[in-house]
Design a protein around this motif. Structure first.
Motif, short mmCIF file in Angstrom:
data_model
loop_
_atom_site.label_atom_id
_atom_site.label_comp_id
_atom_site.label_asym_id
_atom_site.label_seq_id
_atom_site.Cartn_x
_atom_site.Cartn_y
_atom_site.Cartn_z
N ALA A 111 0.76 -1.14 0.00
CA ALA A 111 -0.06 0.15 0.10
C ALA A 111 0.69 1.29 -0.19
N HIS A 114 2.45 1.82 -3.69
CA HIS A 114 1.38 2.40 -4.61
C HIS A 114 0.72 3.48 -4.35
N ARG A 115 0.99 4.14 -2.90
CA ARG A 115 0.14 5.33 -2.54
C ARG A 115 1.27 6.26 -2.41
N GLU A 120 4.23 8.58 -9.63
CA GLU A 120 2.68 8.20 -9.99
C GLU A 120 2.53 7.34 -11.20
N ARG A 123 2.23 3.64 -10.15
CA ARG A 123 1.63 3.33 -9.10
C ARG A 123 0.17 2.50 -9.81
N GLU A 125 -3.48 1.26 -8.17
CA GLU A 125 -4.08 1.62 -7.03
C GLU A 125 -5.04 -0.21 -6.87
N ALA A 128 -2.49 -1.38 -4.17
CA ALA A 128 -2.71 -0.34 -2.98
C ALA A 128 -3.82 -1.04 -2.31
N GLY A 129 -5.01 -0.86 -2.79
CA GLY A 129 -6.14 -1.58 -2.18
C GLY A 129 -6.13 -2.96 -1.62
#
Length: 203
Positions: A111, A114-115, A120, A123, A125, A128-129
């Motif tokens: 997380a 990727h956060r 950017e 990354r 999401e 990250a999620g």
């Protein structure tokens, strides 16, 4: 005894400094910059072969894995942050001590990467999620013993808390700690009030 800890602020070297502070062991800090795979500039003092931290130098001994360094320090110098092998708490200690790095860390760092850490455009999401969801399952598991005791072991603070507690700091940096169970947020607050934590995270 000359313990030299190679350290960058908020890196896993916090664990090593924290343990030395808890134990009252003398140490020196060598501050280094992280180069993330790029060649270090000439004169950089870091002895870590991957240019990361922590690294430890103790005479002729050189080490670079945070929990391995803790085990070395406990075995060689002072063993007051873990129960004895014959203790009833020893199996739980082993489990939580390794949980911090082997189970919780991959999800938190997924997380965080990727956060925040990756550029950017790199990354993802979904990654990250996924890291956040799995980390929150870990927080829920940690909450179970913390519902009835201040630390992960009934007897009190141990190196298991150093291992897991540090990862909660990274979870905050990753912005995935909000909504953690109340026993875990109270536990983190309790940890951050310890003088040894304050010293380790101030450097």
């Amino acid at each position: 005894m000359t313990l030299t800890i190679y350290h960058a602020k908020f890196a896993r070297s916090v664990r090593v400094i924290w343990a030395c502070e808890e134990l009252g062991l003398p140490y020196e800090v060598e501050e280094v910059s992280l180069h993330h795979g790029r060649k270090a500039p000439e004169g950089d003092p870091n002895i870590h072969p991957l240019q990361k931290v922590p690294a430890l130098k103790d005479g002729d001994v050189e080490m670079f894995e945070s929990l391995g360094i803790l085990d070395y320090i406990f075995a060689r110098y002072k063993d007051e942050l873990r129960p004895k092998p014959e203790s009833d708490e020893y199996p739980a200690y082993c489990q939580w001590y390794h949980f911090g790095e082997a189970t919780l860390a991959p999800y938190v760092t997924m997380a965080l990467g990727h956060r925040a850490l990756l550029p950017e455009k790199m990354r993802i999401e979904a990654m990250a999620g996924w890291g956040e969801r799995e980390a929150k399952k870990c927080f829920a598991l940690m909450a179970k013993p913390l519902e009835t005791q201040d630390y992960l072991l009934p007897s009190g603070f141990s190196a298991a808390d150093i291992s897991c507690g540090y990862m909660l700091l990274l979870a905050k940096f990753a912005k995935i700690f909000d909504g953690a169970p109340e026993p875990v947020t109270a536990y983190f607050k309790r940890i951050t009030e310890r003088p040894a934590w304050k010293k380790a995270t101030s450097l």
